[in-house]
Design a protein around this motif. Structure first.
Motif, PDB file in Angstrom:
ATOM      1  N   ILE A 154       1.039  -1.183  -0.047  1.00 57.66           N
ATOM      2  CA  ILE A 154       0.030   0.022  -0.121  1.00 57.66           C
ATOM      3  C   ILE A 154       0.850   1.186   0.055  1.00 57.66           C
ATOM      4  O   ILE A 154       1.630   1.456   0.968  1.00 57.66           O
ATOM      5  CB  ILE A 154      -0.658  -0.058   1.385  1.00 57.66           C
ATOM      6  CG1 ILE A 154      -1.911  -1.220   1.075  1.00 57.66           C
ATOM      7  CG2 ILE A 154      -1.661   1.489   1.559  1.00 57.66           C
ATOM      8  CD1 ILE A 154      -3.037  -1.117   2.076  1.00 57.66           C
ATOM      9  N   VAL A 155       0.703   2.000  -1.142  1.00 54.46           N
ATOM     10  CA  VAL A 155       1.515   3.239  -1.100  1.00 54.46           C
ATOM     11  C   VAL A 155       1.016   4.475  -0.493  1.00 54.46           C
ATOM     12  O   VAL A 155       1.620   5.148   0.305  1.00 54.46           O
ATOM     13  CB  VAL A 155       1.615   3.530  -2.726  1.00 54.46           C
ATOM     14  CG1 VAL A 155       2.540   4.989  -2.906  1.00 54.46           C
ATOM     15  CG2 VAL A 155       2.266   2.612  -3.576  1.00 54.46           C
ATOM     16  N   ASP A 156      -0.193   4.685  -0.513  1.00 50.85           N
ATOM     17  CA  ASP A 156      -1.041   5.789   0.182  1.00 50.85           C
ATOM     18  C   ASP A 156      -2.313   5.678  -0.050  1.00 50.85           C
ATOM     19  O   ASP A 156      -2.839   4.616  -0.470  1.00 50.85           O
ATOM     20  CB  ASP A 156      -0.541   7.132  -0.582  1.00 50.85           C
ATOM     21  CG  ASP A 156      -0.581   8.341   0.412  1.00 50.85           C
ATOM     22  OD1 ASP A 156      -1.160   8.423   1.141  1.00 50.85           O
ATOM     23  OD2 ASP A 156      -0.347   9.617  -0.135  1.00 50.85           O
ATOM     24  N   PHE A 157      -2.979   6.576   0.340  1.00 53.36           N
ATOM     25  CA  PHE A 157      -4.709   6.372   0.436  1.00 53.36           C
ATOM     26  C   PHE A 157      -5.261   7.980   0.241  1.00 53.36           C
ATOM     27  O   PHE A 157      -4.577   8.916   0.849  1.00 53.36           O
ATOM     28  CB  PHE A 157      -5.150   5.657   1.212  1.00 53.36           C
ATOM     29  CG  PHE A 157      -5.242   6.144   2.890  1.00 53.36           C
ATOM     30  CD1 PHE A 157      -6.090   7.018   3.296  1.00 53.36           C
ATOM     31  CD2 PHE A 157      -4.088   5.913   3.592  1.00 53.36           C
ATOM     32  CE1 PHE A 157      -6.099   7.716   4.499  1.00 53.36           C
ATOM     33  CE2 PHE A 157      -4.192   6.580   4.740  1.00 53.36           C
ATOM     34  CZ  PHE A 157      -4.879   7.481   5.307  1.00 53.36           C
ATOM     35  N   LEU A 158      -6.410   8.033  -0.407  1.00 52.19           N
ATOM     36  CA  LEU A 158      -7.325   9.211  -0.305  1.00 52.19           C
ATOM     37  C   LEU A 158      -8.543   8.917   0.205  1.00 52.19           C
ATOM     38  O   LEU A 158      -9.038   7.854   0.283  1.00 52.19           O
ATOM     39  CB  LEU A 158      -7.689   9.623  -1.871  1.00 52.19           C
ATOM     40  CG  LEU A 158      -6.425   9.859  -2.637  1.00 52.19           C
ATOM     41  CD1 LEU A 158      -6.838  10.147  -4.129  1.00 52.19           C
ATOM     42  CD2 LEU A 158      -5.505  10.747  -2.371  1.00 52.19           C
ATOM     43  N   ASN A 159      -8.800  10.089   1.313  1.00 55.12           N
ATOM     44  CA  ASN A 159     -10.083   9.943   2.233  1.00 55.12           C
ATOM     45  C   ASN A 159     -10.866  10.999   1.442  1.00 55.12           C
ATOM     46  O   ASN A 159     -10.801  12.230   1.624  1.00 55.12           O
ATOM     47  CB  ASN A 159      -9.768   9.932   3.576  1.00 55.12           C
ATOM     48  CG  ASN A 159     -11.211   9.956   4.494  1.00 55.12           C
ATOM     49  OD1 ASN A 159     -12.128   9.792   3.804  1.00 55.12           O
ATOM     50  ND2 ASN A 159     -10.646  10.236   5.677  1.00 55.12           N
ATOM     51  N   ILE A 160     -12.131  10.503   0.967  1.00 57.63           N
ATOM     52  CA  ILE A 160     -13.036  11.381   0.237  1.00 57.63           C
ATOM     53  C   ILE A 160     -14.292  11.376   1.103  1.00 57.63           C
ATOM     54  O   ILE A 160     -15.324  10.418   0.945  1.00 57.63           O
ATOM     55  CB  ILE A 160     -13.283  10.833  -1.121  1.00 57.63           C
ATOM     56  CG1 ILE A 160     -11.943  10.909  -1.985  1.00 57.63           C
ATOM     57  CG2 ILE A 160     -14.123  11.892  -1.957  1.00 57.63           C
ATOM     58  CD1 ILE A 160     -11.873  10.232  -3.286  1.00 57.63           C
ATOM     59  N   LYS A 161     -14.606  12.463   1.455  1.00 63.46           N
ATOM     60  CA  LYS A 161     -15.594  12.687   2.397  1.00 63.46           C
ATOM     61  C   LYS A 161     -15.999  11.836   3.576  1.00 63.46           C
ATOM     62  O   LYS A 161     -17.163  11.500   3.700  1.00 63.46           O
ATOM     63  CB  LYS A 161     -16.957  12.954   1.477  1.00 63.46           C
ATOM     64  CG  LYS A 161     -16.907  14.235   0.617  1.00 63.46           C
ATOM     65  CD  LYS A 161     -17.836  14.498  -0.129  1.00 63.46           C
ATOM     66  CE  LYS A 161     -19.227  14.824   0.375  1.00 63.46           C
ATOM     67  NZ  LYS A 161     -19.054  16.216   0.728  1.00 63.46           N
ATOM     68  N   ASP A 162     -14.948  11.205   3.824  1.00 62.12           N
ATOM     69  CA  ASP A 162     -15.279  10.244   5.208  1.00 62.12           C
ATOM     70  C   ASP A 162     -16.295   8.982   4.523  1.00 62.12           C
ATOM     71  O   ASP A 162     -16.585   8.039   5.425  1.00 62.12           O
ATOM     72  CB  ASP A 162     -15.766  10.915   6.499  1.00 62.12           C
ATOM     73  CG  ASP A 162     -14.816  11.667   6.969  1.00 62.12           C
ATOM     74  OD1 ASP A 162     -13.434  11.469   6.670  1.00 62.12           O
ATOM     75  OD2 ASP A 162     -15.035  12.599   7.742  1.00 62.12           O
ATOM     76  N   ARG A 163     -16.297   8.756   3.169  1.00 65.07           N
ATOM     77  CA  ARG A 163     -17.348   7.769   2.723  1.00 65.07           C
ATOM     78  C   ARG A 163     -16.564   6.922   1.721  1.00 65.07           C
ATOM     79  O   ARG A 163     -16.825   5.531   1.648  1.00 65.07           O
ATOM     80  CB  ARG A 163     -18.361   8.393   2.231  1.00 65.07           C
ATOM     81  CG  ARG A 163     -19.435   8.951   3.142  1.00 65.07           C
ATOM     82  CD  ARG A 163     -19.963   8.015   4.170  1.00 65.07           C
ATOM     83  NE  ARG A 163     -20.892   7.061   3.660  1.00 65.07           N
ATOM     84  CZ  ARG A 163     -22.051   7.106   3.173  1.00 65.07           C
ATOM     85  NH1 ARG A 163     -22.630   8.343   3.439  1.00 65.07           N
ATOM     86  NH2 ARG A 163     -22.811   6.104   2.742  1.00 65.07           N
ATOM     87  N   ILE A 164     -15.493   7.491   1.227  1.00 67.08           N
ATOM     88  CA  ILE A 164     -14.697   6.724   0.141  1.00 67.08           C
ATOM     89  C   ILE A 164     -13.307   6.539   0.175  1.00 67.08           C
ATOM     90  O   ILE A 164     -12.767   7.678   0.662  1.00 67.08           O
ATOM     91  CB  ILE A 164     -14.979   7.284  -1.485  1.00 67.08           C
ATOM     92  CG1 ILE A 164     -16.555   7.206  -1.644  1.00 67.08           C
ATOM     93  CG2 ILE A 164     -14.219   6.358  -2.234  1.00 67.08           C
ATOM     94  CD1 ILE A 164     -16.797   7.677  -3.080  1.00 67.08           C
ATOM     95  N   VAL A 165     -12.730   5.394   0.442  1.00 71.45           N
ATOM     96  CA  VAL A 165     -11.008   5.526   0.898  1.00 71.45           C
ATOM     97  C   VAL A 165     -10.428   4.791  -0.646  1.00 71.45           C
ATOM     98  O   VAL A 165     -10.806   3.748  -0.773  1.00 71.45           O
ATOM     99  CB  VAL A 165     -10.764   4.744   2.103  1.00 71.45           C
ATOM    100  CG1 VAL A 165      -9.168   4.676   2.028  1.00 71.45           C
ATOM    101  CG2 VAL A 165     -11.487   5.603   3.160  1.00 71.45           C
TER     102      VAL A 165
END
Length: 612
Positions: A154-165
């Motif tokens: 796992i390189v990194d992640f994006l948290n989008i509106k606390d609903r999509i990762v």
């Protein structure tokens, strides 16, 4: 501000304008090059950004770049790629925390690996991670201001509106000085996913994966894409186990979207951003979230090459119609749409069948006719049948398992479970049945019935965190120890009201009814609903309804004697595949009446200690 958007670009292939020897690179196939004396590359980037700002004004933007950012991982290529990406971030007002940067196999400097191998030979060149990612790591740090995790999946992640990762993964584990196919070690993936999930305490998170290599082909004539086949099956099974609905990738230079693994996973390839010779494309996913759903609208943008004087010499961007492009319009990550079954009508009362109109995109819905309720996911069902067919697991002959179990055919389930990939598929097919009907919602106990049933039910027991037990329940029942014959749960207070039984094959239901009505009668006295899930239904009923295993639904023309049957009518039945097995049609006098047996017309397979 309007709903955010996720911009997915890939395969920029920023290329040396001149080769290392100084001569012109006539094989360049990218508008993005290291030629600082011309404005074409800068103009290409600016036009791309202006187009997005016009199409999606006042949006918070997330940017995913899924690999092959450079063409051969040369330092000059990384320098120019860094400038181009910084320009994109600036013009689209994207914070670096909203950038997911993933390496592709072209971002690994193979000459560095070769140089190391000359000094220190090894047959594990793909494990030279520090050398393998040295140049990409410097590039990564300059853009993200954080170190690239060279030994992580796992390189990194994006948290989008606390609903999509959106989770970025490195699919270059097996890439060495000679290249290679996509590979992500499953154990490491599972471990890192659990670690990542532990930092979130939010409910209803929806996970999306992004990596470089295509795990399914859009152009090549093979299903496995550019991925190691053995790793692919295990990884997709674990992806399903992690409840991931969507995978984003690049690599193939072909934009596409479709569903794989029995329609359980969407995949989306955005194509290549800057090819000169072929179709340039990228995608923008509009994030659509409300109380009952989480969706991503799939917007496809293509570069229309043009020689008109009023257009840039590379052409102009435009959005395309999903249907015309053969693409899925909406990726459904979450829907609050529980299935409600109000009434089951006796299938023998009417011949009328009304099929409602449905629009199935994510999960295969159950068949709900006026008089039939059954599981129907053709991808799982057909693939299961293909395994049986290709491995020749359906055997002909005269099989005498016992005095009450005799058949002309037999499915060798034990052979079906020998392959890791097939075993994971089989377990996932059981999960799909449970998910389709939301059967785990009120389940109090899961039972694996038979040796094979015990094996195929383990994933369900872990996934739904339900109490679990198993029974061997073979035809050598009397040879088992007493502790093996018991469920080892006390149900005297009625704690277990709904029980799921998972097994490999069900025929006419007598074995299940005997379990409930005799062998474990005390336990089942206070069980209100018994849900039976099998891989195969081998009986005579043409339309497999959920009530066919009940005592009251026995077929009147069955040749078998039912004098030792048990009156059980609270069974709900689901099966992955119907595959009829012909029974020996003779009753207790089969030794005298069955010609195959009596006159030895074919091989008769006697079971265990049966002697003639």
């Amino acid at each position: 501000m309007n709903n955010p958007v996720i911009i997915h670009i890939s395969d920029l292939h920023v290329t040396l304008y001149n080769k290392l020897n100084g001569t012109f690179n006539d094989k360049c196939d990218s508008y993005l090059t290291t030629n600082s004396s011309k404005e074409l590359s800068n103009s290409y980037v600016t036009n791309f950004c202006e187009y997005i700002n016009k199409q999606y004004p006042d949006r918070e933007c997330f940017l995913i770049i899924s690999g092959d950012i450079t063409n051969s991982a040369e330092n000059d290529e990384f320098t120019f790629a860094e400038n181009f990406i910084k320009e994109i971030l600036a013009q689209l007002r994207i914070d670096k925390k909203n950038l997911l940067l993933i390496p592709g196999d072209h971002d690994i400097h193979r000459r560095s690996i070769i140089n190391e191998l000359e000094q220190n030979p090894t047959d594990q060149a793909h494990l030279l991670t520090e050398i393998k990612y040295e140049r990409f790591s410097n590039f990564y740090y300059n853009l993200k201001n954080q170190n690239f995790p060279v030994n992580k999946q796992i390189v990194d992640f994006l948290n989008i509106k606390d609903r999509i990762v959106v989770i970025g993964l490195n699919s270059n584990y097996k890439i060495n000085d000679e290249g290679g196919e996509g590979n992500i070690p499953v154990d490491k993936f599972r471990e890192e996913m659990l670690e990542l999930k532990s930092i979130f305490t939010l409910p209803q998170l929806n996970f999306v994966l992004a990596w470089h290599h295509n795990i399914s082909a859009g152009f090549e004539d093979k299903n496995s894409g550019q991925w190691e086949k053995e790793n692919r099956g295990l990884l997709l099974s674990e992806v399903m186990n992690q409840e991931v609905k969507l995978i984003l990738n690049g690599n193939e230079h072909i934009r596409q979207s479709k569903k794989i693994n029995g329609d359980s996973i969407y995949i989306s390839d955005c194509g290549t951003l800057s090819t000169i010779k072929y179709e340039s494309s990228f995608k923008v996913f509009e994030v659509l979230i409300d109380d009952n759903s989480v969706n991503l609208k799939n917007n496809i943008h293509l570069l229309h090459k043009s020689n008109n004087n009023d257009k840039p010499n590379y052409g102009y961007w435009d959005i395309t119609n999903n249907a015309n492009a053969g693409e899925i319009e909406i990726f459904k990550l979450y829907e609050n749409n529980n299935i409600s079954i109000e009434k089951v009508v006796d299938i023998f009362e009417t011949n009328e069948i009304e099929i409602p109109e449905t629009n199935i995109e994510l999960d295969a819905e159950p068949i709900v006719h006026k008089d039939i309720i059954s599981y129907n996911n053709e991808d799982f069902s057909n693939y299961l049948y293909q395994i049986v067919r290709s491995k020749k697991l359906f055997h002909s002959g005269h099989f005498h398992w016992s005095e009450t179990s005799r058949a002309h055919n037999w499915i060798d389930i034990s052979k079906l479970l020998e392959s890791k990939e097939d075993l994971h598929f089989v377990k996932d097919s059981i999960i799909d049945v449970i998910e389709t009907f939301d059967l785990a919602k009120n389940c109090d106990l899961i039972i694996g019935l038979g040796y094979e049933g015990n094996i195929i039910s383990t994933k369900a027991s872990i996934k739904y965190n339900k109490p679990y037990t198993s029974l061997p329940y073979s035809y050598r029942y009397n040879d088992h120890n007493e502790f093996e014959k018991n469920l080892n749960y006390d149900n005297s207070r009625g704690d277990f009201k709904t029980v799921i039984i998972i097994t490999d094959v069900v025929n006419d239901g007598r074995t299940i009814r005997k379990l409930i009505g005799k062998r474990c009668e005390k336990f089942f006295e206070k069980v209100e609903k018994i849900i039976v899930i099998s891989l195969f239904y081998t009986g005579d009923v043409e339309k497999v309804n959920i009530d066919i295993l009940n005592y009251d639904k026995r077929l009147p023309n069955q040749a078998y004697d039912f004098e030792n049957d048990h009156e059980v009518n609270n069974i709900e039945f689901y099966t992955v595949r119907k595959l009829k097995v012909d029974k020996c049609p003779y009753d207790k006098n089969y030794k005298d009446e069955c010609l195959i047996y009596k006159d030895e017309l074919s091989c008769v397979h006697l079971f265990y200690d049966v002697k003639d």
